[in-house]
Design a protein around this motif. Structure first.
Motif, short mmCIF file in Angstrom:
data_model
loop_
_atom_site.label_atom_id
_atom_site.label_comp_id
_atom_site.label_asym_id
_atom_site.label_seq_id
_atom_site.Cartn_x
_atom_site.Cartn_y
_atom_site.Cartn_z
N ILE A 9 -2.91 80.12 -9.90
CA ILE A 9 -3.61 81.32 -10.32
C ILE A 9 -4.51 81.73 -9.16
N GLY A 10 -4.28 82.89 -8.62
CA GLY A 10 -5.13 83.35 -7.52
C GLY A 10 -4.46 84.47 -6.76
N LYS A 11 -5.30 85.17 -6.02
CA LYS A 11 -4.79 86.24 -5.17
C LYS A 11 -4.10 85.65 -3.96
N LYS A 12 -3.44 86.50 -3.20
CA LYS A 12 -2.74 86.07 -1.98
C LYS A 12 -3.76 85.40 -1.05
N ASN A 38 1.73 82.65 -6.01
CA ASN A 38 0.40 82.98 -6.54
C ASN A 38 0.59 83.97 -7.68
N ILE A 39 -0.13 83.74 -8.77
CA ILE A 39 -0.03 84.62 -9.92
C ILE A 39 -1.42 85.17 -10.21
N PHE A 40 -1.52 86.48 -10.23
CA PHE A 40 -2.81 87.11 -10.48
C PHE A 40 -2.57 88.51 -11.02
N ASN A 41 -3.43 88.94 -11.93
CA ASN A 41 -3.34 90.31 -12.43
C ASN A 41 -4.73 90.81 -12.81
N LYS A 42 -4.82 92.07 -13.17
CA LYS A 42 -6.11 92.67 -13.50
C LYS A 42 -6.77 92.00 -14.70
N LYS A 43 -5.98 91.57 -15.67
CA LYS A 43 -6.53 90.90 -16.85
C LYS A 43 -7.28 89.63 -16.45
N ILE A 44 -6.70 88.87 -15.55
CA ILE A 44 -7.35 87.65 -15.08
C ILE A 44 -8.66 87.99 -14.39
N ASN A 45 -8.63 89.00 -13.55
CA ASN A 45 -9.80 89.40 -12.77
C ASN A 45 -10.98 89.80 -13.65
N GLN A 46 -10.71 90.39 -14.81
CA GLN A 46 -11.77 90.93 -15.67
C GLN A 46 -12.17 89.99 -16.80
N ALA A 47 -11.49 88.89 -16.98
CA ALA A 47 -11.69 88.03 -18.15
C ALA A 47 -12.86 87.06 -17.96
N GLN A 48 -13.47 86.70 -19.09
CA GLN A 48 -14.47 85.65 -19.13
C GLN A 48 -13.76 84.32 -19.34
N GLY A 99 -6.80 78.51 -12.44
CA GLY A 99 -7.77 79.42 -11.86
C GLY A 99 -9.17 78.83 -11.90
N ALA A 100 -10.14 79.68 -11.72
CA ALA A 100 -11.54 79.25 -11.63
C ALA A 100 -12.01 78.49 -12.86
N TYR A 101 -11.43 78.77 -14.02
CA TYR A 101 -11.89 78.14 -15.26
C TYR A 101 -11.01 76.99 -15.73
N GLY A 102 -10.05 76.60 -14.93
CA GLY A 102 -9.18 75.50 -15.33
C GLY A 102 -8.18 75.92 -16.39
N PHE A 103 -7.55 74.93 -17.02
CA PHE A 103 -6.51 75.19 -18.01
C PHE A 103 -7.02 74.98 -19.43
N GLU A 104 -6.38 75.66 -20.36
CA GLU A 104 -6.58 75.38 -21.78
C GLU A 104 -5.95 74.02 -22.09
N GLU A 105 -6.48 73.34 -23.06
CA GLU A 105 -5.89 72.06 -23.49
C GLU A 105 -4.44 72.28 -23.93
N ASP A 106 -4.16 73.40 -24.59
CA ASP A 106 -2.82 73.70 -25.06
C ASP A 106 -1.82 73.70 -23.90
N LEU A 120 -13.61 65.69 -7.46
CA LEU A 120 -14.30 66.82 -6.85
C LEU A 120 -13.62 68.12 -7.25
N THR A 121 -14.39 69.17 -7.40
CA THR A 121 -13.82 70.50 -7.63
C THR A 121 -13.49 71.09 -6.27
N MET A 122 -12.31 71.70 -6.16
CA MET A 122 -11.92 72.32 -4.91
C MET A 122 -11.26 73.66 -5.19
N SER A 123 -11.29 74.54 -4.21
CA SER A 123 -10.63 75.83 -4.36
C SER A 123 -9.12 75.61 -4.46
N HIS A 124 -8.43 76.61 -5.04
CA HIS A 124 -6.98 76.46 -5.15
C HIS A 124 -6.33 76.39 -3.77
N LYS A 125 -6.95 77.00 -2.77
CA LYS A 125 -6.40 76.94 -1.41
C LYS A 125 -6.42 75.51 -0.87
N VAL A 126 -7.54 74.86 -1.06
CA VAL A 126 -7.67 73.47 -0.59
C VAL A 126 -6.77 72.56 -1.43
#
Length: 149
Positions: A9-12, A38-48, A99-106, A120-126
């Motif tokens: 999950i992330g932009k290019k 990489n998978i990203f869309n406007k919904k992801i960008n705007q979501a809590q 993505g930034a918030y991790g995965f749902e348990e489901d 450690l937490t790391m960026s998706h790039k790393v």
């Protein structure tokens, strides 16, 4: 020959990250084909947080095929030899980086395995760099290539 897919999950990513990915993929080319998406869309960008995690699940569900491994800090910690054993058992593997918030348990429950690259937490790039290096190391181990030493 292994077939490996890596979905995140992330932009290019920036060109300099892409160059590192390409170099690591080139190293593994003798043993595997590796595709990255990489998978990203406007919904992801705007979501809590909770909504974003639900969207991650929705957009990644179509890619849950072959032997699936989600990367999550709460996952199982493996050394390189234990990681290589997965490659001995399965020729087709799909890896998922959230993505930034991790995965749902489901989503995690739908995957065959959940692995932690580190506490450690790391960026998706790393995370991609670490994962690609460990994929090459695992392939080297099972093919008795000296790189893993």
């Amino acid at each position: 020959m292994h077939k490996i897919a890596l979905y995140s999950i992330g932009k290019k990513d920036a060109k300099y990250y892409e160059m590192i990915y390409e170099d690591l993929i080139k190293n593994a080319k003798k043993y595997a084909t590796i595709k990255m998406e990489n998978i990203f869309n406007k919904k992801i960008n705007q979501a809590q947080k909770q909504q974003a995690r639900q969207i991650y699940t929705q957009v990644l569900m179509p890619y849950l095929q072959d032997y699936t491994i989600a990367l999550d800090p709460k996952g199982e910690e493996l050394d390189s030899f234990a990681f290589a054993k997965v490659f001995e058992k399965y020729d087709k593997l799909s890896f998922f980086i959230g993505g930034a918030y991790g995965f749902e348990e489901d989503f995690l429950h739908k995957c065959d395995k959940v692995v932690s690259l580190s506490k450690l937490t790391m960026s998706h790039k790393v995370a991609k760099i670490v994962l690609l290096e460990q994929i090459f190391r695992a392939l080297s181990i099972i093919h008795k290539h000296p790189y893993h030493k």
